[in-house]
Write an enzyme that holds these catalytic residues in place. Structure first.
Site, short mmCIF file in Angstrom:
data_model
loop_
_atom_site.label_atom_id
_atom_site.label_comp_id
_atom_site.label_asym_id
_atom_site.label_seq_id
_atom_site.Cartn_x
_atom_site.Cartn_y
_atom_site.Cartn_z
N ASN A 147 -2.97 -22.70 -38.25
CA ASN A 147 -1.98 -23.69 -38.70
C ASN A 147 -1.84 -23.68 -40.21
O ASN A 147 -0.73 -23.71 -40.74
CB ASN A 147 -2.41 -25.10 -38.27
CG ASN A 147 -1.99 -25.40 -36.84
OD1 ASN A 147 -1.26 -24.65 -36.23
ND2 ASN A 147 -2.47 -26.51 -36.30
N ALA A 148 -2.98 -23.66 -40.91
CA ALA A 148 -2.94 -23.71 -42.38
C ALA A 148 -2.18 -22.50 -42.92
O ALA A 148 -1.39 -22.62 -43.87
CB ALA A 148 -4.37 -23.75 -42.93
N HIS A 180 9.23 -28.17 -19.38
CA HIS A 180 10.30 -27.86 -20.31
C HIS A 180 9.90 -26.68 -21.21
O HIS A 180 10.70 -25.75 -21.42
CB HIS A 180 10.61 -29.09 -21.16
CG HIS A 180 11.61 -28.85 -22.22
ND1 HIS A 180 12.96 -28.72 -21.94
CD2 HIS A 180 11.47 -28.67 -23.55
CE1 HIS A 180 13.59 -28.47 -23.07
NE2 HIS A 180 12.72 -28.44 -24.06
N TYR A 213 1.70 -23.02 -41.77
CA TYR A 213 2.49 -24.09 -42.39
C TYR A 213 2.24 -24.22 -43.89
O TYR A 213 2.95 -24.95 -44.58
CB TYR A 213 2.21 -25.43 -41.70
CG TYR A 213 2.53 -25.37 -40.22
CD1 TYR A 213 3.85 -25.22 -39.79
CD2 TYR A 213 1.53 -25.45 -39.25
CE1 TYR A 213 4.16 -25.14 -38.44
CE2 TYR A 213 1.83 -25.38 -37.90
CZ TYR A 213 3.14 -25.23 -37.50
OH TYR A 213 3.45 -25.14 -36.17
N LEU A 245 0.18 -27.31 -28.89
CA LEU A 245 -1.05 -27.79 -28.23
C LEU A 245 -2.29 -27.59 -29.09
O LEU A 245 -3.37 -28.09 -28.76
CB LEU A 245 -1.25 -27.05 -26.90
CG LEU A 245 -0.22 -27.35 -25.81
CD1 LEU A 245 -0.43 -26.45 -24.61
CD2 LEU A 245 -0.31 -28.81 -25.38
N LEU A 252 -3.49 -28.68 -32.00
CA LEU A 252 -4.26 -29.81 -32.53
C LEU A 252 -4.78 -30.73 -31.41
O LEU A 252 -5.79 -31.39 -31.58
CB LEU A 252 -3.42 -30.61 -33.53
CG LEU A 252 -3.16 -29.89 -34.86
CD1 LEU A 252 -2.32 -30.76 -35.79
CD2 LEU A 252 -4.48 -29.52 -35.54
N GLY A 266 4.18 -21.17 -32.23
CA GLY A 266 3.37 -22.36 -31.92
C GLY A 266 3.66 -22.91 -30.53
O GLY A 266 4.79 -22.82 -30.04
N THR A 267 2.64 -23.49 -29.92
CA THR A 267 2.81 -24.07 -28.59
C THR A 267 2.84 -25.59 -28.64
O THR A 267 3.17 -26.25 -27.66
CB THR A 267 1.63 -23.68 -27.67
OG1 THR A 267 0.43 -24.19 -28.25
CG2 THR A 267 1.53 -22.18 -27.51
#
Ligand code: ADP
Length: 397
Positions: free
Chosen positions: A293-294, A177, A297, A355, A357, A352-353
């Site tokens: 990420n930090a 998907h 987000y 995956l 984390l 972002g994927t």
């Protein structure tokens, strides 16, 4: 002639006492002797078992006891039934089915049509049964008839096998998907550009090309993360052997994760210089993913701090904190699942994927470390990785 079980002394005692009272009260010695004789004879007959039955019972009891001892410590639940009654259940079977299972009817213990059919037919065979100990568990019920009465039932736990195959199916479906969405978008824009030829303004053409480029980059990131994940998973049982000095590695990887344009938001704090046994490439990826990420987000006008120290108990510790909106508590246990996102739109918009984390979790596990996520709504989130003390890491490797 052989007796069955312990001799019934209380019955004999009662008969003799009654006879003494009778003779004292009536003086009828002969009549009392006759009554005593009949009474003792009845007791003796009821206690006696024909030798052939006696032998079979002893052999059966002996066999059942031997089998019970033999299978008691097996890790597989095994039961022995006589007709349909459970006469032996080993420790694992008692754990799965409960202690009350002994002496129970096997059809009541298993309550599943496939198993009941095999028990009723006294047949050899296998069938799958569900929800034996827990709601979602799955077992292979294997019944083998030993003789006219006795049968062995073995239970093989298929739950983790079924879970793994379900996880694989879900993963393939999710990955397909994720790949299909940018591909469909690229194909759509390319077709529009081809069909519209000169009827499209240069600005629109430029916009379409920009979208094609970002979707292609998304595909590239996805394929690269999928490859990283499969590499990390393949190596997960290989404990890393290289001595890695964490400070220079974290410094470099955090800078790479931030990139030139976000570099000024990065705050590095190194209070110790720990060294661990590790895989430098994977550790760099771990730091890059957490820092990215930090920064993504966390609040875009607030700094992200990357700390490296050694805990009081001697564990090297890396923590990455942002000052973003935080993560609702109900999402935290699921964050390291592949393709899990709290806000899919925001994740995709920032490239972002889903995956990152999952990769971090596998890298931490390979290094025998621990990942903790602490988040406060409106205040921010801290991801902390604790590595084993160097002496423990050397013992474990
Ligand atoms: P993604 O590629 O979507 O960032 P990750 O596996 O890195 O995938 O993260 C999974 C999800 O966890 C993200 O989509 C996001 O919802 C949430 N998340 C990760 N890091 C943070 C963070 N520092 N603050 C808030 N949410 C975060």
């Amino acid at each position: 002639m052989q007796p069955r079980g312990a001799f019934p002394w209380p019955g004999v005692g009662l008969a003799i006492a009654t006879a003494l009272v009778l003779v004292a009260a009536t003086g009828q010695f002969l009549l009392t002797c006759a009554v005593l004789f009949v009474w003792l004879g009845t007791i003796w007959l009821s206690h006696w078992t024909p030798p052939e039955i006696q032998r079979v019972t002893e052999v059966e009891a002996y066999d059942a006891q031997r089998l019970a001892r033999l299978i008691e410590n097996s890790g597989t639940p095994i039961l022995l039934t006589k007709r349909s009654r459970i006469i032996v259940a080993n420790k694992t079977a008692r754990k799965v089915l409960g202690n009350y299972v002994l002496d129970q009817d096997a059809r009541v213990a298993f309550r599943q049509p496939g198993a009941i059919k095999l028990i009723d037919a006294q047949a050899n065979g296998r069938t799958r049964i569900r929800g034996l100990a827990r709601r979602r568990d799955e077992w292979l019920f294997n019944r083998q008839q030993l003789d006219d009465d006795l049968a062995v039932i073995e239970l093989i736990n298929l739950t983790s096998e079924v879970d793994i195959s379900r996880a694989h199916t879900d993963f393939v479906a999710n990955a397909s998907h994720e790949l299909r969405t940018p591909l469909a978008s690229i194909i759509g824009y390319v077709e529009t550009l081809i069909e519209s030829e000169d009827s499209i303004t240069p600005q629109k053409r430029q916009k379409f090309l920009g979208t094609i480029q970002s979707e292609a980059k998304r595909l590239q990131n996805l394929v690269s993360d999928l490859m990283s994940l499969s590499r990390v998973e393949a190596e997960k049982h290989d404990r890393p052997q290289d001595t890695v000095n964490l400070r220079p590695l974290v410094e470099k990887a955090a800078g790479d994760g931030a990139g030139a344009e976000r570099m000024q938001r990065l705050q590095l704090e190194f209070s110790d210089e720990p060294a661990i046994l590790g895989d430098p490439r994977q550790l760099e990826q771990l730091v890059r993913n957490l820092v990215d990420n930090a920064l993504k987000y966390g609040a875009h006008d607030k700094p992200v701090s990357v700390r490296l120290d050694i805990t009081e108990s001697g564990e090297p510790r890396l923590s990455v904190s942002d000052q973003g909106d935080g993560i609702p508590a109900e999402h935290i246990p699921h964050l390291t699942r592949r393709f899990y996102r709290t806000d899919p739109g925001r994740s995709r918009a920032s490239g972002g994927t889903g995956l990152g984390l999952a990769i971090v979790k596998h890298i931490v596990e390979r290094h025998a470390g621990r990942l903790d996520i602490v988040s406060q709504r409106g205040q921010g989130t801290t991801f902390t990785v604790r590595f084993p003390r160097p002496a423990e890491a050397a013992e474990g490797s």
